[in-house]
Motif scaffolding. Structure first.
Motif, PDB file in Angstrom:
ATOM      1  N   ILE A 145      -2.059  -1.252  -3.800  1.00 33.57           N
ATOM      2  CA  ILE A 145      -3.060  -0.221  -3.534  1.00 33.57           C
ATOM      3  C   ILE A 145      -2.330   1.112  -3.403  1.00 33.57           C
ATOM      4  O   ILE A 145      -1.368   1.222  -2.632  1.00 33.57           O
ATOM      5  CB  ILE A 145      -3.823  -0.511  -2.226  1.00 33.57           C
ATOM      6  N   CYS A 192       0.856  -1.192   0.000  1.00 33.26           N
ATOM      7  CA  CYS A 192       0.000   0.000   0.000  1.00 33.26           C
ATOM      8  C   CYS A 192       0.887   1.236   0.000  1.00 33.26           C
ATOM      9  O   CYS A 192       1.813   1.351   0.809  1.00 33.26           O
ATOM     10  CB  CYS A 192      -0.900  -0.001   1.236  1.00 33.26           C
ATOM     11  N   LEU A 246      -8.566   5.537   1.556  1.00 32.74           N
ATOM     12  CA  LEU A 246      -8.197   4.184   2.002  1.00 32.74           C
ATOM     13  C   LEU A 246      -8.960   3.831   3.272  1.00 32.74           C
ATOM     14  O   LEU A 246      -9.517   2.738   3.401  1.00 32.74           O
ATOM     15  CB  LEU A 246      -6.690   4.099   2.252  1.00 32.74           C
ATOM     16  N   ILE A 289      -4.796   4.315  10.225  1.00 31.56           N
ATOM     17  CA  ILE A 289      -4.281   3.291   9.307  1.00 31.56           C
ATOM     18  C   ILE A 289      -3.160   2.497   9.968  1.00 31.56           C
ATOM     19  O   ILE A 289      -3.092   1.264   9.853  1.00 31.56           O
ATOM     20  CB  ILE A 289      -3.807   3.938   7.991  1.00 31.56           C
ATOM     21  N   LEU A 327      -7.115   4.484  -5.013  1.00 32.87           N
ATOM     22  CA  LEU A 327      -8.221   4.833  -4.131  1.00 32.87           C
ATOM     23  C   LEU A 327      -8.162   6.324  -3.826  1.00 32.87           C
ATOM     24  O   LEU A 327      -7.429   6.764  -2.940  1.00 32.87           O
ATOM     25  CB  LEU A 327      -8.156   4.027  -2.822  1.00 32.87           C
ATOM     26  N   LEU A 387       0.722   5.411   0.206  1.00 31.88           N
ATOM     27  CA  LEU A 387      -0.124   6.558   0.544  1.00 31.88           C
ATOM     28  C   LEU A 387       0.496   7.834   0.011  1.00 31.88           C
ATOM     29  O   LEU A 387       1.714   8.035   0.091  1.00 31.88           O
ATOM     30  CB  LEU A 387      -0.305   6.655   2.061  1.00 31.88           C
ATOM     31  N   HIS A 409     -12.610   2.893   2.631  1.00 30.12           N
ATOM     32  CA  HIS A 409     -12.835   1.534   2.141  1.00 30.12           C
ATOM     33  C   HIS A 409     -12.541   0.487   3.217  1.00 30.12           C
ATOM     34  O   HIS A 409     -13.213  -0.551   3.263  1.00 30.12           O
ATOM     35  CB  HIS A 409     -11.989   1.271   0.893  1.00 30.12           C
ATOM     36  N   GLY A 423      -3.261   5.236  -2.790  1.00 30.01           N
ATOM     37  CA  GLY A 423      -4.380   6.125  -2.517  1.00 30.01           C
ATOM     38  C   GLY A 423      -4.075   7.216  -1.530  1.00 30.01           C
ATOM     39  O   GLY A 423      -2.969   7.305  -0.981  1.00 30.01           O
TER      40      GLY A 423
END
Length: 437
Positions: free
Chosen positions: A128, A75, A135, A173, A105, A77, A138, A130
């Motif tokens: 992923i 992921c 994030l 997160i 995202l 960010l 979702h 985003g």
């Protein structure tokens, strides 16, 4: 320094992917970061914008993914939608030959959220990318989606991700993702908040710094121009006409200013387009793509376009409004003079407050910028044309706002007519009936 990606330990498949993208030799940050990343280290990478940071974290993640394919493997960010999209494009370009799936995202309305929901549930992407808020949305609302198996977490432009807008989402997160993971922080500048996050979520990280805390690249020419505020637009037009045809980004403080200045420049025959956080995502991407394609050579923007966007052909950056701190200045001017290419940055300074801020920028960078020797008499020859263009722009904006108000009034009247037709008193019942209709 390693001369090739293969020297760094990058596998043959990804070396070939780099060659297909025209990446012949690793950049300095890539040469420093990739060996440590391939050895499983947590990382803090500090380098100026345009230095190849995305490749520095994308290649090790993709190499690990090729060895152990699984959904929701990594992921990344990002603080802005545009940067998130650009990072995902880089992953797709490098991993396209291996069936690597990535998803972006970011906000964009109900249709975009539904598309993301379907892809997360059915497509189960490997990567992923985003913004923190989307994030988190979702993770809270998309059934079956979690990051329990996450192996890599990347915070790109980490200093920006830790400001007030994102800090709460980042904290949430970090509580959700597995503790057993690799974590990379990348930024052009190291702030106190980045140091704080280092203590919280990294394990014995390797810190790699290929730039000073406050620095710009050697190939960037930096100048300033001091003028009365009433002459500011004349100076802007003079510079853009003098540099006619080159690709330029003009940074302003507000979204309203971007729209007005773009209109003014178009009324003067210049190819300008605007982008700001106030615009819908689809319109922002359309404007950015037009600029990248060369359909418009002047992009009027707020700081939303200052972070990480890779637009290789930008020749000049103009600070129409002086940024409030040196860090923002570095990110703005980092849009030009990328990957060893030359570039020019010009700051328009109009009063004592802006001058103090500009002097602070010079002080932090440890350099003095030369003043451009424009002759005021030549610049003011444009005044009549510029004033007329501004007048037309104000009228256009007012007409647009009046039309928008009329549409809102018509919509309200339509709702009143519907309520009368339905003959329903209760507000909740009205909503249900509208849905049925």
């Amino acid at each position: 320094m390693a001369e090739t990606f293969k020297d760094l330990g990058v596998c043959d498949q990804l070396v070939e992917a780099c060659e297909n993208l025209g990446w012949k030799n690793p950049s300095k940050i890539q040469a420093e970061v990739i060996p440590h990343a391939l050895h499983g280290k947590d990382l803090i990478g500090l380098a100026e914008t345009g230095s190849g940071k995305t490749g520095a974290f994308a290649l090790p993640i993709l190499q690990a993914l090729l060895e152990s394919r699984q959904a929701f493997f990594a992921c990344v960010l990002s603080p802005t939608r545009e940067l998130a999209i650009q990072i995902a494009d880089q992953f797709e370009a490098l991993g396209s030959g291996f069936g690597i799936k990535s998803i972006v995202l970011v906000g964009g309305g109900e249709a975009a959220i539904m598309d993301q929901y379907i892809k997360l549930a059915r497509w189960r992407p490997h990567i992923i990318v985003g913004t923190p808020g989307q994030l988190l949305y979702h993770l809270s609302n998309t059934k079956g989606f979690s990051l329990r198996t996450l192996k890599y977490l990347v915070l790109d432009e980490a200093d920006s991700l830790l400001n007030d807008e994102f800090e709460k989402s980042i904290d949430e997160i970090l509580k959700i993702v597995p503790r057993e993971r690799r974590t990379y922080l990348f930024s052009a500048t190291m702030t106190r908040k980045v140091k704080k996050l280092r203590r919280v979520c990294l394990r014995n990280p390797v810190k790699i710094e290929v730039a000073d805390k406050y620095s710009t690249v050697d190939t960037l020419e930096q100048h300033f121009c001091f003028m009365p505020i009433k002459c500011k637009d004349c100076y802007l037009v003079y510079i853009l006409e003098k540099k006619c045809g080159i690709s330029s980004m003009v940074f302003t403080r507000t979204g309203n200013a971007t729209r007005f200045i773009a209109l003014m420049l178009r009324n003067l025959g210049l190819g300008a387009i605007s982008i700001s956080g106030k615009m819908a995502q689809s319109r922002r991407l359309e404007a950015l793509n037009q600029f990248k394609a060369g359909e418009c050579n002047i992009l009027i923007c707020t700081n939303v376009a200052s972070r990480g966007l890779d637009i290789p052909s930008v020749d000049m950056v103009i600070n129409y409004d002086i940024p409030s701190n040196p860090k923002d200045y570095i990110h703005r001017v980092g849009r030009t003079a990328r990957a060893g290419r030359p570039g020019v940055a010009i700051s328009l300074v109009t009063d004592e407050n802006e001058l103090r801020t500009f002097l602070e920028i010079e002080n932090r960078l440890g350099m003095k910028f030369p003043e451009l020797p424009f002759k005021k008499e030549k610049v003011l020859l444009l005044k009549e044309r510029v004033d007329e263009a501004k007048k037309i722009s104000r009228r256009t904006i007012k007409e647009s706002e009046d039309k928008s108000k009329n549409w809102e009034r018509d919509d309200a009247e339509d709702e009143d007519d519907m309520d009368e037709l339905l003959g329903v008193e209760n507000g909740k019942s009205k909503k249900k009936m509208r849905k049925l209709i």
